[in-house]
Design a protein around this motif. Sequence first.
Motif, PDB file in Angstrom:
ATOM      1  N   ASP A   1       0.837  -1.214   0.000  1.00 26.06           N
ATOM      2  CA  ASP A   1       0.000   0.000   0.000  1.00 26.06           C
ATOM      3  C   ASP A   1       0.865   1.254   0.000  1.00 26.06           C
ATOM      4  OD1 ASP A   1      -2.188  -1.709   0.173  1.00 26.06           O
ATOM      5  OD2 ASP A   1      -2.644  -1.212   2.273  1.00 26.06           O
ATOM      6  N   VAL A   2       1.807   1.314   0.922  1.00 25.71           N
ATOM      7  CA  VAL A   2       2.650   2.510   1.042  1.00 25.71           C
ATOM      8  C   VAL A   2       3.529   2.654  -0.192  1.00 25.71           C
ATOM      9  CG1 VAL A   2       4.473   3.633   2.378  1.00 25.71           C
ATOM     10  CG2 VAL A   2       2.538   2.553   3.551  1.00 25.71           C
ATOM     11  N   ARG A   3       4.094   1.549  -0.678  1.00 27.29           N
ATOM     12  CA  ARG A   3       4.922   1.595  -1.889  1.00 27.29           C
ATOM     13  C   ARG A   3       4.100   2.113  -3.070  1.00 27.29           C
ATOM     14  NH1 ARG A   3       9.283   2.956  -2.994  1.00 27.29           N
ATOM     15  NH2 ARG A   3      10.199   1.602  -1.462  1.00 27.29           N
ATOM     16  N   ALA A   4       2.855   1.663  -3.202  1.00 31.69           N
ATOM     17  CA  ALA A   4       1.998   2.126  -4.296  1.00 31.69           C
ATOM     18  C   ALA A   4       1.736   3.621  -4.193  1.00 31.69           C
ATOM     19  CB  ALA A   4       0.680   1.351  -4.303  1.00 31.69           C
ATOM     20  N   VAL A   5       1.476   4.111  -2.996  1.00 38.38           N
ATOM     21  CA  VAL A   5       1.238   5.548  -2.823  1.00 38.38           C
ATOM     22  C   VAL A   5       2.476   6.331  -3.254  1.00 38.38           C
ATOM     23  CG1 VAL A   5       0.823   7.383  -1.133  1.00 38.38           C
ATOM     24  CG2 VAL A   5      -0.538   5.284  -1.050  1.00 38.38           C
ATOM     25  N   ILE A   6       3.645   5.900  -2.806  1.00 39.48           N
ATOM     26  CA  ILE A   6       4.891   6.606  -3.147  1.00 39.48           C
ATOM     27  C   ILE A   6       5.155   6.548  -4.650  1.00 39.48           C
ATOM     28  CG2 ILE A   6       7.410   6.520  -2.898  1.00 39.48           C
ATOM     29  CD1 ILE A   6       6.882   5.562   0.037  1.00 39.48           C
ATOM     30  N   ASP A   7       5.028   5.363  -5.234  1.00 42.75           N
ATOM     31  CA  ASP A   7       5.359   5.175  -6.649  1.00 42.75           C
ATOM     32  C   ASP A   7       4.345   5.792  -7.598  1.00 42.75           C
ATOM     33  OD1 ASP A   7       7.593   3.771  -5.849  1.00 42.75           O
ATOM     34  OD2 ASP A   7       6.759   1.792  -6.321  1.00 42.75           O
ATOM     35  N   ARG A   8       3.114   5.994  -7.123  1.00 39.86           N
ATOM     36  CA  ARG A   8       2.054   6.437  -8.025  1.00 39.86           C
ATOM     37  C   ARG A   8       1.523   7.831  -7.677  1.00 39.86           C
ATOM     38  NH1 ARG A   8      -1.597   1.060  -8.393  1.00 39.86           N
ATOM     39  NH2 ARG A   8      -2.794   2.356  -9.823  1.00 39.86           N
ATOM     40  N   LEU A   9       2.384   8.683  -7.141  1.00 37.60           N
ATOM     41  CA  LEU A   9       1.965  10.049  -6.785  1.00 37.60           C
ATOM     42  C   LEU A   9       1.356  10.812  -7.969  1.00 37.60           C
ATOM     43  CD1 LEU A   9       4.759  11.228  -4.330  1.00 37.60           C
ATOM     44  CD2 LEU A   9       2.358  10.761  -3.791  1.00 37.60           C
ATOM     45  N   PRO A  10       1.921  10.755  -9.180  1.00 41.41           N
ATOM     46  CA  PRO A  10       1.281  11.471 -10.291  1.00 41.41           C
ATOM     47  C   PRO A  10      -0.142  10.971 -10.574  1.00 41.41           C
ATOM     48  CG  PRO A  10       3.539  10.884 -10.857  1.00 41.41           C
ATOM     49  CD  PRO A  10       3.212  10.175  -9.570  1.00 41.41           C
ATOM     50  N   GLU A  11      -0.356   9.665 -10.458  1.00 41.36           N
ATOM     51  CA  GLU A  11      -1.688   9.101 -10.672  1.00 41.36           C
ATOM     52  C   GLU A  11      -2.657   9.555  -9.583  1.00 41.36           C
ATOM     53  OE1 GLU A  11      -3.748   4.692 -11.035  1.00 41.36           O
ATOM     54  OE2 GLU A  11      -1.582   4.869 -11.281  1.00 41.36           O
ATOM     55  N   ILE A  12      -2.177   9.627  -8.349  1.00 41.72           N
ATOM     56  CA  ILE A  12      -3.015  10.100  -7.240  1.00 41.72           C
ATOM     57  C   ILE A  12      -3.372  11.564  -7.462  1.00 41.72           C
ATOM     58  CG2 ILE A  12      -3.080  10.579  -4.761  1.00 41.72           C
ATOM     59  CD1 ILE A  12      -1.258   8.041  -4.457  1.00 41.72           C
ATOM     60  N   ALA A  13      -2.400  12.370  -7.877  1.00 41.41           N
ATOM     61  CA  ALA A  13      -2.662  13.787  -8.152  1.00 41.41           C
ATOM     62  C   ALA A  13      -3.713  13.943  -9.240  1.00 41.41           C
ATOM     63  CB  ALA A  13      -1.358  14.494  -8.543  1.00 41.41           C
ATOM     64  N   ALA A  14      -3.693  13.056 -10.235  1.00 38.47           N
ATOM     65  CA  ALA A  14      -4.671  13.126 -11.331  1.00 38.47           C
ATOM     66  C   ALA A  14      -6.079  12.766 -10.861  1.00 38.47           C
ATOM     67  CB  ALA A  14      -4.237  12.206 -12.473  1.00 38.47           C
ATOM     68  N   LEU A  15      -6.202  12.035  -9.752  1.00 40.11           N
ATOM     69  CA  LEU A  15      -7.516  11.686  -9.208  1.00 40.11           C
ATOM     70  C   LEU A  15      -8.160  12.866  -8.462  1.00 40.11           C
ATOM     71  CD1 LEU A  15      -6.711   8.134  -7.762  1.00 40.11           C
ATOM     72  CD2 LEU A  15      -8.052   8.661  -9.821  1.00 40.11           C
ATOM     73  N   LEU A  16      -7.366  13.876  -8.138  1.00 41.20           N
ATOM     74  CA  LEU A  16      -7.878  15.045  -7.413  1.00 41.20           C
ATOM     75  C   LEU A  16      -8.542  16.015  -8.386  1.00 41.20           C
ATOM     76  CD1 LEU A  16      -4.816  15.525  -5.053  1.00 41.20           C
ATOM     77  CD2 LEU A  16      -7.109  14.751  -4.393  1.00 41.20           C
ATOM     78  N   PRO A  17      -9.420  16.877  -7.887  1.00 41.86           N
ATOM     79  CA  PRO A  17     -10.094  17.825  -8.786  1.00 41.86           C
ATOM     80  C   PRO A  17      -9.108  18.819  -9.402  1.00 41.86           C
ATOM     81  CG  PRO A  17     -10.814  18.138  -6.498  1.00 41.86           C
ATOM     82  CD  PRO A  17      -9.860  17.000  -6.516  1.00 41.86           C
ATOM     83  N   ALA A  18      -9.497  19.387 -10.533  1.00 43.35           N
ATOM     84  CA  ALA A  18      -8.681  20.401 -11.192  1.00 43.35           C
ATOM     85  C   ALA A  18      -8.390  21.527 -10.207  1.00 43.35           C
ATOM     86  CB  ALA A  18      -9.416  20.942 -12.414  1.00 43.35           C
ATOM     87  N   GLY A  19      -7.184  22.029 -10.256  1.00 42.03           N
ATOM     88  CA  GLY A  19      -6.800  23.115  -9.365  1.00 42.03           C
ATOM     89  C   GLY A  19      -6.201  22.662  -8.045  1.00 42.03           C
ATOM     90  N   ALA A  20      -6.221  21.362  -7.782  1.00 41.66           N
ATOM     91  CA  ALA A  20      -5.601  20.851  -6.551  1.00 41.66           C
ATOM     92  C   ALA A  20      -4.091  21.039  -6.657  1.00 41.66           C
ATOM     93  CB  ALA A  20      -5.942  19.378  -6.344  1.00 41.66           C
ATOM     94  N   PRO A  21      -3.433  21.273  -5.530  1.00 37.56           N
ATOM     95  CA  PRO A  21      -1.983  21.487  -5.595  1.00 37.56           C
ATOM     96  C   PRO A  21      -1.242  20.241  -6.052  1.00 37.56           C
ATOM     97  CG  PRO A  21      -2.714  21.314  -3.318  1.00 37.56           C
ATOM     98  CD  PRO A  21      -3.944  21.328  -4.166  1.00 37.56           C
ATOM     99  N   ALA A  22      -0.099  20.463  -6.676  1.00 38.00           N
ATOM    100  CA  ALA A  22       0.756  19.357  -7.105  1.00 38.00           C
ATOM    101  C   ALA A  22       1.508  18.804  -5.895  1.00 38.00           C
ATOM    102  CB  ALA A  22       1.752  19.870  -8.144  1.00 38.00           C
TER     103      ALA A  22
END
Length: 177
Positions: free
Chosen positions: A115-136
Motif C-alpha cells: 500500500d505505502v509503496r503504491a502511494v509513493i510510486d504512483r503520486l502522479p496518478e493520485i494527483a490526477a484523481l484530485l479535482p482540477a486546481g488541486a496542488p501538485a
Amino acid sequence: MEDRPVRSAAFALLLSSVLLPGLASAAETRSLTLPGVEPGRDLALRATLPRHARRALPVVVFGHGNYWDPARYEVLLDRIADAGYAVLVPEHLHRAPAPSQPLPGATTWPARLADVRAVIDRLPEIAALLPAGAPAFDSSRLVVMGHSYGGAVAQAFGGARMYARDGAAARPVALRG
C-alpha cells in the motif's frame, strides 16, 4: 533528566495547539481509489490537503494503527495539512471495523508495505484523481509516518529490518521496488 521539562512543555504546546477551540482547520479531505495495488485489490485512500496551496506540497504518507479507522486521525492530519503538507492515508486491509476473523501478520504486513509503496510510486496518478486546481505533489520531499502498526511500516521505509512471523518461524520481509 534536565530535558524532561522541555519535552513536557513541547507536548503541552502540541496538545494545546491541537485541542484549543477556535482553531478551525483549513484542510480538506477527499476519498480516492487507487486501482490495482495488488492483483485483484484496489486501495481506498484519503487525501488531506490545505485549501489554498500556491506551490507543490511536500507529501506525508500516514499509516493508521491496527484495526483503526483512518478518520480517527482527522484532527492530527488536518493540522499537518494546515502546515502545508499533502497527507495521504492508505486504508489498509485491517482497518476498523475489525474483520470477523483477525488477519495474520503474514497477510497484513506485506499488504501494508505494498500500500505505502503504491502511494509513493504512483503520486502522479493520485494527483490526477484530485479535482482540477488541486496542488501538485513535491515527490522530492516525502516522509512516511504512522501510529502503532503504521509506525512500524514507517520504520521499515526508513531502513529498519522487519520480520513476519509464519507460525513459529520468523522470516525477513523486504520492501518491494
